[in-house]
Design a protein around this motif. Structure first.
Motif, PDB file in Angstrom:
ATOM      1  N   ASN A 156      38.264  48.729  33.112  1.00 34.21           N
ATOM      2  CA  ASN A 156      38.415  47.752  34.186  1.00 34.21           C
ATOM      3  C   ASN A 156      39.791  47.888  34.810  1.00 34.21           C
ATOM      4  OD1 ASN A 156      36.605  46.464  31.905  1.00 34.21           O
ATOM      5  ND2 ASN A 156      35.961  45.540  33.828  1.00 34.21           N
ATOM      6  N   LEU A 157      39.872  47.610  36.116  1.00 31.45           N
ATOM      7  CA  LEU A 157      41.140  47.637  36.829  1.00 31.45           C
ATOM      8  C   LEU A 157      41.543  46.222  37.223  1.00 31.45           C
ATOM      9  CD1 LEU A 157      40.574  50.762  39.133  1.00 31.45           C
ATOM     10  CD2 LEU A 157      41.886  50.639  37.002  1.00 31.45           C
ATOM     11  N   PRO A 158      42.838  45.981  37.507  1.00 34.83           N
ATOM     12  CA  PRO A 158      43.290  44.619  37.830  1.00 34.83           C
ATOM     13  C   PRO A 158      42.644  44.062  39.093  1.00 34.83           C
ATOM     14  CG  PRO A 158      45.134  46.064  37.305  1.00 34.83           C
ATOM     15  CD  PRO A 158      43.943  46.945  37.439  1.00 34.83           C
ATOM     16  N   THR A 159      42.526  42.749  39.132  1.00 30.84           N
ATOM     17  CA  THR A 159      42.004  42.070  40.318  1.00 30.84           C
ATOM     18  C   THR A 159      42.888  42.381  41.528  1.00 30.84           C
ATOM     19  OG1 THR A 159      41.051  40.269  39.026  1.00 30.84           O
ATOM     20  CG2 THR A 159      41.525  39.805  41.345  1.00 30.84           C
ATOM     21  N   GLY A 160      42.224  42.671  42.646  1.00 32.06           N
ATOM     22  CA  GLY A 160      42.950  42.980  43.883  1.00 32.06           C
ATOM     23  C   GLY A 160      43.188  44.450  44.116  1.00 32.06           C
ATOM     24  N   THR A 161      42.829  45.297  43.137  1.00 28.37           N
ATOM     25  CA  THR A 161      43.010  46.744  43.312  1.00 28.37           C
ATOM     26  C   THR A 161      42.118  47.222  44.455  1.00 28.37           C
ATOM     27  OG1 THR A 161      43.444  47.027  40.953  1.00 28.37           O
ATOM     28  CG2 THR A 161      42.831  48.995  42.208  1.00 28.37           C
ATOM     29  N   PRO A 162      42.692  47.908  45.454  1.00 27.04           N
ATOM     30  CA  PRO A 162      41.857  48.392  46.564  1.00 27.04           C
ATOM     31  C   PRO A 162      41.027  49.594  46.141  1.00 27.04           C
ATOM     32  CG  PRO A 162      44.130  49.074  46.879  1.00 27.04           C
ATOM     33  CD  PRO A 162      44.120  48.198  45.662  1.00 27.04           C
ATOM     34  N   GLY A 201      33.105  54.417  53.299  1.00 26.20           N
ATOM     35  CA  GLY A 201      34.371  54.255  54.003  1.00 26.20           C
ATOM     36  C   GLY A 201      34.906  52.842  54.055  1.00 26.20           C
ATOM     37  N   ASN A 202      34.217  51.879  53.431  1.00 22.61           N
ATOM     38  CA  ASN A 202      34.691  50.494  53.438  1.00 22.61           C
ATOM     39  C   ASN A 202      35.625  50.245  52.256  1.00 22.61           C
ATOM     40  OD1 ASN A 202      33.180  49.720  55.709  1.00 22.61           O
ATOM     41  ND2 ASN A 202      31.354  49.433  54.449  1.00 22.61           N
ATOM     42  N   GLU A 203      36.711  49.518  52.525  1.00 22.15           N
ATOM     43  CA  GLU A 203      37.638  49.184  51.444  1.00 22.15           C
ATOM     44  C   GLU A 203      37.318  47.794  50.909  1.00 22.15           C
ATOM     45  OE1 GLU A 203      42.170  47.909  51.329  1.00 22.15           O
ATOM     46  OE2 GLU A 203      42.021  50.091  51.578  1.00 22.15           O
ATOM     47  N   ILE A 204      37.227  47.681  49.587  1.00 20.97           N
ATOM     48  CA  ILE A 204      36.993  46.391  48.948  1.00 20.97           C
ATOM     49  C   ILE A 204      38.108  46.130  47.942  1.00 20.97           C
ATOM     50  CG2 ILE A 204      34.487  46.531  49.220  1.00 20.97           C
ATOM     51  CD1 ILE A 204      34.311  47.298  46.274  1.00 20.97           C
ATOM     52  N   LYS A 205      38.263  44.866  47.568  1.00 24.34           N
ATOM     53  CA  LYS A 205      39.231  44.480  46.549  1.00 24.34           C
ATOM     54  C   LYS A 205      38.469  44.238  45.242  1.00 24.34           C
ATOM     55  CE  LYS A 205      42.679  44.397  49.492  1.00 24.34           C
ATOM     56  NZ  LYS A 205      43.756  45.421  49.451  1.00 24.34           N
ATOM     57  N   LEU A 206      38.858  44.965  44.229  1.00 21.28           N
ATOM     58  CA  LEU A 206      38.152  44.878  42.957  1.00 21.28           C
ATOM     59  C   LEU A 206      38.456  43.589  42.222  1.00 21.28           C
ATOM     60  CD1 LEU A 206      38.648  48.530  41.646  1.00 21.28           C
ATOM     61  CD2 LEU A 206      36.620  47.580  42.766  1.00 21.28           C
ATOM     62  N   ASP A 207      37.547  43.189  41.364  1.00 20.14           N
ATOM     63  CA  ASP A 207      37.739  42.074  40.449  1.00 20.14           C
ATOM     64  C   ASP A 207      38.001  42.653  39.058  1.00 20.14           C
ATOM     65  OD1 ASP A 207      36.393  40.044  38.362  1.00 20.14           O
ATOM     66  OD2 ASP A 207      37.072  38.913  40.104  1.00 20.14           O
ATOM     67  N   GLU A 208      38.735  41.934  38.250  1.00 24.85           N
ATOM     68  CA  GLU A 208      39.079  42.444  36.917  1.00 24.85           C
ATOM     69  C   GLU A 208      37.849  42.648  36.029  1.00 24.85           C
ATOM     70  OE1 GLU A 208      40.118  38.030  35.030  1.00 24.85           O
ATOM     71  OE2 GLU A 208      41.649  39.599  35.117  1.00 24.85           O
ATOM     72  N   ASN A 209      36.721  42.030  36.419  1.00 25.47           N
ATOM     73  CA  ASN A 209      35.498  42.186  35.634  1.00 25.47           C
ATOM     74  C   ASN A 209      34.629  43.352  36.105  1.00 25.47           C
ATOM     75  OD1 ASN A 209      35.842  39.867  33.883  1.00 25.47           O
ATOM     76  ND2 ASN A 209      35.527  38.620  35.705  1.00 25.47           N
ATOM     77  N   ASP A 210      35.046  44.025  37.184  1.00 28.33           N
ATOM     78  CA  ASP A 210      34.296  45.178  37.672  1.00 28.33           C
ATOM     79  C   ASP A 210      34.582  46.387  36.789  1.00 28.33           C
ATOM     80  OD1 ASP A 210      33.378  43.658  39.798  1.00 28.33           O
ATOM     81  OD2 ASP A 210      35.009  44.270  41.121  1.00 28.33           O
ATOM     82  N   LEU A 211      33.525  46.984  36.257  1.00 33.23           N
ATOM     83  CA  LEU A 211      33.696  48.194  35.450  1.00 33.23           C
ATOM     84  C   LEU A 211      33.841  49.389  36.384  1.00 33.23           C
ATOM     85  CD1 LEU A 211      33.707  49.211  32.478  1.00 33.23           C
ATOM     86  CD2 LEU A 211      31.293  49.781  32.808  1.00 33.23           C
ATOM     87  N   MET A 212      34.835  50.235  36.091  1.00 36.98           N
ATOM     88  CA  MET A 212      35.133  51.376  36.953  1.00 36.98           C
ATOM     89  C   MET A 212      35.079  52.692  36.164  1.00 36.98           C
ATOM     90  SD  MET A 212      35.701  50.150  39.982  1.00 36.98           S
ATOM     91  CE  MET A 212      36.464  51.567  40.774  1.00 36.98           C
ATOM     92  N   SER A 253      27.473  43.821  41.467  1.00 40.67           N
ATOM     93  CA  SER A 253      26.662  44.073  42.661  1.00 40.67           C
ATOM     94  C   SER A 253      26.619  42.855  43.564  1.00 40.67           C
ATOM     95  CB  SER A 253      25.247  44.473  42.247  1.00 40.67           C
ATOM     96  OG  SER A 253      24.412  44.619  43.363  1.00 40.67           O
ATOM     97  N   LYS A 254      26.442  41.675  42.979  1.00 45.15           N
ATOM     98  CA  LYS A 254      26.377  40.455  43.776  1.00 45.15           C
ATOM     99  C   LYS A 254      27.757  40.054  44.283  1.00 45.15           C
ATOM    100  CE  LYS A 254      22.180  38.392  41.941  1.00 45.15           C
ATOM    101  NZ  LYS A 254      21.630  39.660  41.482  1.00 45.15           N
ATOM    102  N   ARG A 255      28.783  40.301  43.470  1.00 43.81           N
ATOM    103  CA  ARG A 255      30.143  39.921  43.858  1.00 43.81           C
ATOM    104  C   ARG A 255      30.562  40.625  45.144  1.00 43.81           C
ATOM    105  NH1 ARG A 255      32.532  41.482  39.417  1.00 43.81           N
ATOM    106  NH2 ARG A 255      32.204  39.488  38.353  1.00 43.81           N
ATOM    107  N   HIS A 256      30.227  41.884  45.262  1.00 38.98           N
ATOM    108  CA  HIS A 256      30.643  42.673  46.424  1.00 38.98           C
ATOM    109  C   HIS A 256      29.505  42.914  47.415  1.00 38.98           C
ATOM    110  CE1 HIS A 256      34.488  43.426  44.505  1.00 38.98           C
ATOM    111  NE2 HIS A 256      33.871  43.865  43.424  1.00 38.98           N
ATOM    112  N   ASN A 257      28.349  42.289  47.135  1.00 38.72           N
ATOM    113  CA  ASN A 257      27.185  42.446  48.024  1.00 38.72           C
ATOM    114  C   ASN A 257      26.852  43.914  48.229  1.00 38.72           C
ATOM    115  OD1 ASN A 257      25.062  41.429  49.562  1.00 38.72           O
ATOM    116  ND2 ASN A 257      26.240  41.528  51.458  1.00 38.72           N
ATOM    117  N   LEU A 258      26.847  44.679  47.152  1.00 39.44           N
ATOM    118  CA  LEU A 258      26.517  46.101  47.188  1.00 39.44           C
ATOM    119  C   LEU A 258      25.150  46.288  46.526  1.00 39.44           C
ATOM    120  CD1 LEU A 258      29.978  47.631  46.187  1.00 39.44           C
ATOM    121  CD2 LEU A 258      28.967  47.545  48.479  1.00 39.44           C
TER     122      LEU A 258
END
Length: 816
Positions: free
Chosen positions: A293-299, A305-316, A360-365
């Motif tokens: 996981n990466l810190p909240t707010g990580t671009p 091509g869309n930039e989103i801000k990650l949440d700390e609970n997003d697995l990367m 998926s729901k958090r970022h509407n992906l």
């Protein structure tokens, strides 16, 4: 979900039409909601045949047209006028005969017999782009001379026609989100009904020889979110278009081909249900794949091509420097496969379904991979899936494979369930042969311990792709859907039990109110109990601390339980306004929900969560439209007040005490009180609230507490004789302070009027110079009547003086 009939038959052999196949799929729980036809070339090249140009002459009235005669295998040659510069005698060409439909994208046109510059034309000699087999329009398509005249173009170009099933898959059936999964269910149903078919066979995933160690190190830091991760590399590939067979498979189910590498990962996912992802190996910094996981707010920039801000609970899925992919959801822009890619790293993993669903729901992906992962994939299939994809890539893109690296820290165990035969028969309502039960379970991939027919129970080991089967009742459901609910006879006897309700049934009262409102032109609405969380931020009268929030909301639009019926009604009005319906009268019986913060988490559910039912009534616009006879009457505050009081009268409830208190929802309002509790509040909705719903017209709203309403209803009706003595009317004009309401005067009148006073009504209100500043005048009408005698002038005068004194004493009123 789209399933290809031709694709399905690659894994299971049977001889049924698509329509009959659809019936069996529906009967076993995979409901076919629609059937459509797919053709690799739109129109299937119907009406197009091979012809030979017998003659070709220049058109006498044109400098570019040619008059040809073409043999298409019919009794007589066709006369065709052709504008192509390269048409010549002796050529074999494709001819569109009269009645043939050709397609240009979504547009279509039909070939007709016509005249061109005075010469009859009986068809059309086609270019490759005109029939959909290429893109060139430089001239007509000239075929090999060996092709036989009259050969259908569909046969020449190997046009494949397929039947596509649209299956309405329930969320629990993650095992059937693939062609092989559907094939498994279909063969189980066919075997049970004695329809000849073969067992579903997975394509062979060959072992690799002369492989070397995978150059990418794999580390899982969040093992709860990623229990298993499998990877391997393929080097020296060539990225290009996919072969026609692969493109056609994907196009048939509505998937757009990208390139041969990406298409293979898509193909395997739709084949066996395991999502895969391909990374450009040369872009994996440090040759490391780290699941974390990466810190909240990580671009993070996604593949589109869309930039989103990650949440700390997003697995990367990360390399040594940065994130490359949102695990199981969406790829990154800088790590994907491109035309220049020479080496790829394949990922085949099992991710925690809850984690994927929330991300998926958090970022509407919404992606096909997330659709499968959030329902639960098979952790046992990751190695097979990656081997299957690697074999396909080697076949169509070349390359050398590495060894497979499989990181699986804690093996997930299969569920074992004890199933009793008696339970199956009890639930089914009939006795099913024990061997048939065992055969059904085996055909669904279940493992059975000691399947001896004379035993009372069996032990069933459930494969991990069946995430929805955890209890004996789940196994019984599986048996019955394959056995066929239609095969269970309806019994001749009906067993029933009486349900004695301890609580009062208020449904008849609700129906009376609904019928009354409907007969007066109101429409009943039913809104979702879930609403937007943002309403609590916008409006102060919503207690955000009392909001009941969903842990896994379907969307941000449906994330909290509603605390009022107001917003749903305003959304209804907005929808109608947008559809040019401006005169509205609506009502809704609905429940509202609040969190009780006065109790702790150990309290019972009914103590922590409060549920109350209300009746909401809305009016806006006019009660009737303008006509030559009369102008429209406005659905104003007083119209709504009259409707509410009529509901009270309908239930034989005396008009309750009226109070006016501050309420941020209303511009002006009043409340009806019963024993200190608010029965109903009526008012004109604040313009600031209406603005949030883009409403510019006045809206009146009434909110009635149905519990208090029903408990106040009086079913005991007392009949009295119609009085034999006449009633008397008297009027008073009272000047009072401007803050004194009519309700106050009405209350005083009934309090001191006694039995003689039958009715009080207001017929005029005046404010102006004649009554002085800060004053207003109410003109009241009083109806007096005695049950046993005719009132004399003295009786009336005495009564009115008593009433006037009461008004002067209680409200400091003066006669005008």
């Amino acid at each position: 979900m789209k399933i290809s009939y031709n694709w399905l038959k690659q894994y299971i052999s049977f001889d049924l039409t698509p329509e009959v196949t659809a019936e069996y799929l529906t009967n076993c729980g995979l409901e076919v909601e629609g059937i459509s036809t797919y053709e690799t070339i739109k129109g299937g090249l119907r009406g197009l045949v091979v012809g030979e140009v017998l003659t070709c002459e220049n058109h006498p009235d044109s400098d570019h047209l040619h008059i040809t005669t073409v043999d298409v295998g019919a009794e007589t040659p066709l006369n065709i006028v052709c504008g192509a510069a390269n048409v010549a005698q002796g050529q074999k060409v494709i001819v569109a005969t009269i009645g043939t439909t050709l397609y240009d994208g979504e547009e279509a046109f039909t070939i007709k017999k016509s005249k061109l510059r005075g010469v009859v034309s009986e068809g059309m000699i086609c270019a490759e782009d005109e029939i959909g087999v290429g893109t060139s329009h430089d001239g007509i398509m000239v075929l090999d001379p060996s092709v036989a005249v009259g050969t259908p173009a569909a046969k020449l170009f190997n046009v494949e026609t397929d039947t596509i099933f649209e299956i309405g898959l329930t969320p629990n059936r993650s095992d059937a989100i693939s062609h092989f999964g559907v094939a498994r269910d279909l063969q189980a149903a066919l075997k049970t009904h004695n329809i000849p078919c073969s067992a579903p066979i997975l394509p062979i995933g060959h072992e690799f020889s002369n492989t070397k160690k995978c150059p990418i190190d794999i580390t899982i830091l969040n093992k709860q979110a990623c229990p298993r991760y499998t990877g391997m590399t393929i080097s020296g590939i060539t990225v290009t278009e996919s072969p026609a067979w692969l493109q056609n498979r994907l196009k048939s189910i509505g998937v757009r081909p990208v390139n041969n590498i990406v298409d293979v990962t898509q193909f395997v996912m739709f084949e066996i249900g395991q999502p895969l992802h391909a990374f450009d190996t040369d872009r994996i910094a440090g040759n490391q794949v780290i699941v974390k996981n990466l810190p909240t707010g990580t671009p993070f920039t996604t593949l589109d091509g869309n930039e989103i801000k990650l949440d700390e609970n997003d697995l990367m899925i990360c390399n040594a420097k940065e994130g490359m992919c949102i695990a199981g959801v969406y790829g990154g822009l800088d790590s994907g496969v491109t035309e220049t890619t020479k080496n790829v790293f394949l990922e085949s993993a099992y991710f925690n379904p809850v984690n994927i669903r929330k991300t998926s729901k958090r970022h509407n992906l919404k992606t096909d991979a997330a659709f499968r992962y959030e329902r639960g994939c098979d952790p046992e299939i990751t190695i097979y899936a990656i081997r299957r994809a690697a074999n396909l890539i080697k076949d169509i893109a070349g390359g050398l494979t590495s060894e497979i690296t499989d990181v699986y820290p804690a093996e997930i165990k299969r569920e074992k369930i004890i199933l009793r035969y008696d339970d199956i028969n009890r639930i089914a309502g009939k006795s099913i042969d024990k061997q048939e039960i065992i055969n059904i379970l085996l055909s669904l991939g279940m493992d059975i311990s000691s399947p001896i027919a004379n035993k009372e129970q069996i032990a069933v080991s459930v494969p991990l792709y069946r995430v929805d089967v955890t209890r004996p009742i789940d196994l019984i459901e599986e048996i019955l859907r394959i056995y066929g609910y239609n095969n269970i006879e309806i019994p001749d006897t009906l067993h029933y039990s009486l349900n004695i309700q301890s609580e009062k049934n208020y449904r008849p009262l609700q129906n009376r109110i609904s019928n009354y409102l409907a007969s007066n032109g109101f429409f009943e609405v039913m809104n979702n109990s879930l609403t937007k969380e943002i309403y609590a931020e916008r409006f102060d009268f919503i207690d955000e601390k009392a909001s009941i929030k969903l842990l896994n909301p379907l969307s941000n639009e449906l994330s909290v339980m509603r605390q009022t019926l107001l917003f749903g009604g305003l959304e209804n009005i907005n929808h109608n306004f947008n559809n040019k319906r401006f005169n509205l009268k609506l009502f809704e019986f609905g429940k509202i929900y609040n969190l009780n913060n006065e109790v702790d988490s150990t309290a019972s559910v009914t103590e922590r969560y409060v549920e109350n039912e209300f009746l909401a009534v809305f009016t806006t616009g006019n009660n009737q439209i303008d006509s030559w006879k009369a102008k429209g009457v406005k659905n104003d505050f007083f119209y709504l007040k009259n409707m509410v009081e009529n509901i009270f009268r309908l239930l034989n409830i005396p008009i309750p005490q009226i109070e006016t208190n501050e309420d941020p929802r209303f511009l002006n309002h009043l409340s009806y009180m019963v024993d200190g509790q608010c029965l109903c509040t009526i008012g004109v909705v604040m313009p600031t609230i209406l603005k949030q719903f883009d409403l510019k017209k006045e809206v009146c709203y009434a909110e009635i507490n149905t519990k208090i309403l029903y408990e106040s209803a009086n079913s005991n009706i007392t009949y009295a004789q119609i009085p034999n003595y006449p009633s008397v009317e008297r009027d008073l004009a009272l000047v009072v302070d401007e803050n004194v309401t009519y309700a106050t005067l009405e209350k005083i009148a009934y309090k001191f009027g006694g039995k003689l006073l039958k009715n009080v009504s207001l017929f005029d209100v005046y404010e102006g110079d004649k009554v002085g500043a800060g004053k207003k005048s109410y003109a009241l009408n009083f109806i007096l009547q005695h049950a046993e005698k005719t009132l004399t002038d003295d009786d009336i005068t005495k009564f009115m003086n008593k009433l006037i004194a009461a008004f002067e004493r209680e409200a400091q009123a003066k006669l005008r």
